[in-house]
Enzyme design. Structure first.
Site, short mmCIF file in Angstrom:
data_model
loop_
_atom_site.label_atom_id
_atom_site.label_comp_id
_atom_site.label_asym_id
_atom_site.label_seq_id
_atom_site.Cartn_x
_atom_site.Cartn_y
_atom_site.Cartn_z
N ILE A 1 -16.48 -5.07 17.38
CA ILE A 1 -17.71 -4.72 16.68
C ILE A 1 -18.85 -5.11 17.60
O ILE A 1 -18.88 -6.22 18.14
CB ILE A 1 -17.79 -5.43 15.32
CG1 ILE A 1 -19.09 -5.09 14.59
CG2 ILE A 1 -17.62 -6.92 15.46
CD1 ILE A 1 -19.16 -5.68 13.19
N SER A 2 -19.79 -4.21 17.84
CA SER A 2 -20.86 -4.46 18.80
C SER A 2 -21.77 -5.60 18.37
O SER A 2 -21.91 -5.90 17.17
CB SER A 2 -21.72 -3.20 18.99
OG SER A 2 -20.98 -2.16 19.56
N GLN A 3 -22.41 -6.22 19.35
CA GLN A 3 -23.34 -7.29 19.06
C GLN A 3 -24.52 -6.74 18.23
O GLN A 3 -24.89 -5.57 18.35
CB GLN A 3 -23.86 -7.94 20.34
CG GLN A 3 -24.76 -7.04 21.18
CD GLN A 3 -25.05 -7.65 22.54
OE1 GLN A 3 -24.26 -7.50 23.47
NE2 GLN A 3 -26.18 -8.33 22.67
#
EC number: 2.1.1.77
Length: 265
Positions: A114-116
């Site tokens: 999951i992206s930052q």
């Protein structure tokens, strides 16, 4: 879905023909089969948002927005409101809830992340979304980016190529109460021509080139955000705008490192 390294790099607008963004020899690609796992509920009125119960992580979300997004110059009110509302820890099941709110990518299984938070906010803000927009997302992952989009626009169509992640994301989004998201299992490279055109397209995996089907499914005046570059090296996060005559204007937003876009292409 972003892997740990990120460094911002602001670029300039450039006018490019579609042929410059796409390799000349793609072959005859065919549309991949798709399985509908969650279908958006059509509505003439604006879609209702989930009524989240108060939880212990509201302070963590506020700190995430304040320290990692607003502090870095992003101020889109709709994006900030969505980031404050969506329970990010529900979309990062492999880590402790507090860790989910750090400004770093988190594992979600199957070699994906999951992206930052900052990257999620940046990509969403640069799409310039309106409440009546319909958005195509390529790379559902755990469903977090789709949830952020669903807080802002009328309808989200999201594609995930890994069956287990697609099923989990559909179940998660449905359980949380999102009625304006369609989750499809399939190869996102080909988009979703049956539901096109889209006002915006967002790709959350690194591509070697801009997929022609996604450009074709973007309406004139629409925008696309996509990381493009070599898979083992830093990629360029590109913002593409499609003019009325089909010409593509491209801007380099940042230097990023995403997991690769996979599929039969």
């Amino acid at each position: 879905m972003l892997t740990p390294r990120f460094r911002g790099l602001v670029g300039c607008w450039a006018m490019v023909g579609l042929s410059l963004a796409i390799p000349p020899a793609l072959g005859q690609e065919t549309e991949a089969e798709r399985r509908v796992l969650l279908e958006a509920t059509p509505s003439e009125a604006a879609p209702s948002r989930p009524a989240f119960a108060p939880d212990a992580w509201a302070g963590a979300r506020e700190a995430m927005v304040r320290d990692h997004i607003v502090a870095r110059g992003l101020d889109d009110p709709a994006v900030l409101a969505a980031m404050r509302r969506v329970p990010r820890h529900r979309f990062a099941p492999e880590v402790a809830p507090r860790r989910a709110y750090r400004d770093e990518p988190q594992p979600i299984g199957h070699g994906q992340t999951i992206s930052q938070p900052y990257i999620v906010a940046l990509m969403t803000a640069r799409l310039g979304l309106e409440p009546d927009d319909r958005v195509l997302e390529v790379g559902t992952g755990s469903g977090y980016q789709a949830a952020i989009l669903a807080e802002i626009v009328r309808e989200v169509v999201t594609l995930e190529i890994i069956p287990a992640l697609a099923v989990q994301a559909a179940e998660r989004l449905e359980a949380l109460g999102y009625t304006n998201v369609t989750v499809l299992e399939g190869d996102g490279y080909y988009g979703d021509p049956a539901r096109a055109p889209f006002d915006a397209v967002i790709v959350t995996a690194g591509a070697r080139h801009v997929p022609p089907p996604l450009v074709a499914q973007l309406r004139p005046g629409g925008r696309m955000v996509i990381p493009v570059g070599q898979m083992l090296w830093v990629q360029n996060l590109l913002l593409l705008e499609k003019a009325a005559d089909g010409e593509i204007r491209t801007r380099n937003l940042a230097s990023v490192r995403f997991v690769p876009l996979t599929g039969g292409h």
